[in-house]
Scaffold this motif. Structure first.
Motif, PDB file in Angstrom:
ATOM      1  N   PHE A   1       0.620  -1.275  -0.104  1.00  0.00           N
ATOM      2  CA  PHE A   1      -0.045  -0.015   0.108  1.00  0.00           C
ATOM      3  C   PHE A   1       0.977   1.181   0.074  1.00  0.00           C
ATOM      4  N   GLU A   2       1.863   1.226   0.866  1.00  0.00           N
ATOM      5  CA  GLU A   2       2.994   2.383   0.771  1.00  0.00           C
ATOM      6  C   GLU A   2       3.404   2.632  -0.521  1.00  0.00           C
ATOM      7  N   GLU A   3       3.831   1.597  -1.226  1.00  0.00           N
ATOM      8  CA  GLU A   3       4.541   1.862  -2.464  1.00  0.00           C
ATOM      9  C   GLU A   3       3.455   2.555  -3.381  1.00  0.00           C
ATOM     10  N   TYR A   4       2.297   1.821  -3.314  1.00  0.00           N
ATOM     11  CA  TYR A   4       1.148   2.416  -4.243  1.00  0.00           C
ATOM     12  C   TYR A   4       1.167   4.391  -4.037  1.00  0.00           C
ATOM     13  N   LEU A   5       1.269   4.429  -2.775  1.00  0.00           N
ATOM     14  CA  LEU A   5       1.226   5.838  -2.343  1.00  0.00           C
ATOM     15  C   LEU A   5       2.384   6.594  -2.918  1.00  0.00           C
ATOM     16  N   ASP A   6       3.551   6.140  -3.037  1.00  0.00           N
ATOM     17  CA  ASP A   6       4.577   6.750  -3.383  1.00  0.00           C
ATOM     18  C   ASP A   6       4.617   6.611  -5.205  1.00  0.00           C
ATOM     19  N   MET A   7       4.265   5.635  -5.684  1.00  0.00           N
ATOM     20  CA  MET A   7       4.455   5.488  -7.108  1.00  0.00           C
ATOM     21  C   MET A   7       3.305   6.292  -7.860  1.00  0.00           C
ATOM     22  N   PHE A   8       2.051   6.603  -7.116  1.00  0.00           N
ATOM     23  CA  PHE A   8       1.005   7.469  -7.712  1.00  0.00           C
ATOM     24  C   PHE A   8       1.113   8.727  -7.086  1.00  0.00           C
ATOM     25  N   SER A   9       1.895   9.302  -6.070  1.00  0.00           N
ATOM     26  CA  SER A   9       2.017  10.634  -5.598  1.00  0.00           C
ATOM     27  C   SER A   9       0.647  10.709  -4.900  1.00  0.00           C
ATOM     28  N   LEU A  10       0.108   9.741  -4.090  1.00  0.00           N
ATOM     29  CA  LEU A  10      -1.116   9.755  -3.316  1.00  0.00           C
ATOM     30  C   LEU A  10      -0.862  10.073  -1.892  1.00  0.00           C
ATOM     31  N   SER A  11      -2.133  10.612  -1.523  1.00  0.00           N
ATOM     32  CA  SER A  11      -2.297  10.662   0.007  1.00  0.00           C
ATOM     33  C   SER A  11      -3.647   9.817   0.076  1.00  0.00           C
ATOM     34  N   VAL A  12      -3.702   9.499   1.450  1.00  0.00           N
ATOM     35  CA  VAL A  12      -5.010   8.772   1.852  1.00  0.00           C
ATOM     36  C   VAL A  12      -6.273   9.695   1.744  1.00  0.00           C
ATOM     37  N   GLU A  13      -5.943  10.854   2.094  1.00  0.00           N
ATOM     38  CA  GLU A  13      -7.250  11.973   2.063  1.00  0.00           C
ATOM     39  C   GLU A  13      -7.707  12.210   0.549  1.00  0.00           C
ATOM     40  N   LYS A  14      -6.661  11.983  -0.429  1.00  0.00           N
ATOM     41  CA  LYS A  14      -7.223  12.245  -1.791  1.00  0.00           C
ATOM     42  C   LYS A  14      -7.857  11.104  -2.333  1.00  0.00           C
ATOM     43  N   LEU A  15      -7.960   9.932  -1.797  1.00  0.00           N
ATOM     44  CA  LEU A  15      -8.792   8.708  -1.923  1.00  0.00           C
ATOM     45  C   LEU A  15      -9.983   8.490  -1.184  1.00  0.00           C
ATOM     46  N   GLU A  16     -10.122   9.183  -0.266  1.00  0.00           N
ATOM     47  CA  GLU A  16     -11.175   9.089   0.622  1.00  0.00           C
ATOM     48  C   GLU A  16     -12.542   9.528  -0.093  1.00  0.00           C
ATOM     49  N   GLY A  17     -13.790   8.624  -0.031  1.00  0.00           N
ATOM     50  CA  GLY A  17     -14.754   9.170  -0.899  1.00  0.00           C
ATOM     51  C   GLY A  17     -14.924   8.821  -2.127  1.00  0.00           C
TER      52      GLY A  17
ATOM     53  N   GLY B   1      -5.944  -0.751   1.998  1.00  0.00           N
ATOM     54  CA  GLY B   1      -6.937   0.568   1.623  1.00  0.00           C
ATOM     55  C   GLY B   1      -8.155   0.119   2.336  1.00  0.00           C
ATOM     56  N   ASN B   2      -8.896  -0.887   2.095  1.00  0.00           N
ATOM     57  CA  ASN B   2     -10.073  -1.333   2.649  1.00  0.00           C
ATOM     58  C   ASN B   2     -10.316  -1.187   4.133  1.00  0.00           C
ATOM     59  N   LYS B   3      -9.007  -1.730   4.740  1.00  0.00           N
ATOM     60  CA  LYS B   3      -9.033  -1.625   6.211  1.00  0.00           C
ATOM     61  C   LYS B   3      -9.164  -0.251   7.048  1.00  0.00           C
ATOM     62  N   ILE B   4      -8.744   0.544   6.090  1.00  0.00           N
ATOM     63  CA  ILE B   4      -8.692   1.862   6.682  1.00  0.00           C
ATOM     64  C   ILE B   4      -9.998   2.809   6.138  1.00  0.00           C
ATOM     65  N   GLY B   5     -11.022   1.846   5.582  1.00  0.00           N
ATOM     66  CA  GLY B   5     -12.199   2.721   5.186  1.00  0.00           C
ATOM     67  C   GLY B   5     -12.550   3.217   3.827  1.00  0.00           C
ATOM     68  N   LEU B   6     -11.245   2.968   2.907  1.00  0.00           N
ATOM     69  CA  LEU B   6     -11.118   3.163   1.631  1.00  0.00           C
ATOM     70  C   LEU B   6     -12.177   2.110   0.798  1.00  0.00           C
ATOM     71  N   ASP B   7     -12.794   2.541  -0.459  1.00  0.00           N
ATOM     72  CA  ASP B   7     -13.496   1.811  -1.346  1.00  0.00           C
ATOM     73  C   ASP B   7     -12.624   1.252  -2.576  1.00  0.00           C
ATOM     74  N   ILE B   8     -11.635   0.267  -2.450  1.00  0.00           N
ATOM     75  CA  ILE B   8     -10.902  -0.444  -3.598  1.00  0.00           C
ATOM     76  C   ILE B   8     -11.501  -1.643  -4.060  1.00  0.00           C
ATOM     77  N   THR B   9     -11.321  -2.070  -5.390  1.00  0.00           N
ATOM     78  CA  THR B   9     -11.794  -2.974  -5.773  1.00  0.00           C
ATOM     79  C   THR B   9     -10.512  -3.642  -6.564  1.00  0.00           C
TER      80      THR B   9
END
Length: 240
Positions: A27-43, A60-68
């Motif tokens: 998950f942490e690699e994804y955040l860095d590979m795609f220049s992401l923050s958890v906040e950007k993914l929420e909702g 991601g799903n464990k912290i409440g994100l909606d990922i398939t």
């Protein structure tokens, strides 16, 4: 050959475990590979395609994100894939050890550190698939079984462009069109190089195609580089 026989042949191709390389990123690699923050993914409704053994969906799903997650590998059982993943990780470590100069050793300290990340991703993915299997959809690209505009953001890592020696331009074009169909807003693809670290030869052609379709396309440098020259992603914004 009858339709039934053809279906059996097609299914056999899907289920050929030896043709699948089941290795994933954390998950942490994804955040860095795609220049992401958890906040950007929420909702957001998010698709990881193809997801392989990545732990992006699990964490991601464990912290409440909606990922398939979707991947051709998911036609196989969790147990078979976990065993294949363990074999693939060891094979990859042996290969990387021989060609260390093709990689940048800033993100990972050494081979053992890299192995630990890959094993962590595999374990999280396998465990999460047992818990919420409905989040892991078997697919055979370039076709996806999702509705038009079903996902807000789609991430595609270490597949498109990397295997340019095996997947031709038409495959990339068809897959991109399908990703555009099921995305309502944004598609991010990482990296933009092939297995030799060379920029995908048809990238400019694809960018022109996408802009002609009304998309906004940007090559973005990211704060992650493991394979030499693999430090950029393609960000595609649909015109709504």
């Amino acid at each position: 050959m009858s339709k039934v026989e053809l279906s059996k042949v097609e299914l056999s191709k899907k289920l050929d475990l030896e043709r699948i390389i089941f290795i994933g990123r954390t998950f942490e690699e994804y955040l860095d590979m795609f220049s992401l923050s958890v906040e950007k993914l929420e909702g957001k409704k998010i698709l990881d395609c193809p997801a392989g053994a990545c732990s992006f969906t699990a964490s991601g799903n464990k912290i409440g994100l909606d990922i398939t997650a979707c991947d051709i590998a998911y036609y196989h059982s969790v147990e078979d894939l976990e065993m294949k993943g363990l074999q693939d990780i060891e094979h990859a470590m042996e290969h990387i050890e021989k060609v260390k100069d093709n990689y940048v050793w800033d993100y990972f300290n050494d081979i053992d550190d890299l192995r630990g990340h890959r094993l962590h991703a595999l374990k999280d993915c396998s465990n999460n698939r047992k818990e919420i299997s409905e989040r892991y959809i078997p697919v055979t690209l370039p076709t996806l079984p999702f509705k038009d505009n079903e996902f807000d953001i789609i991430f595609s890592a270490h597949f498109l462009f990397m295997y340019a020696d095996r997947l031709d331009y038409q495959f990339h074009m068809k897959t991109l069109n399908e990703l555009l169909r099921v995305s309502s807003d944004e598609i991010c693809i990482f990296p933009l190089v092939d297995l030799e670290g060379k920029r995908y030869e048809h990238l400019d052609e694809l960018i022109l195609y996408l802009t002609d379709k009304g998309c906004t396309v940007e090559e973005v440098k990211v704060g992650y580089e493991f394979q030499v020259n693999a430090d950029s992603m393609l960000k595609i914004k649909k015109c709504n």
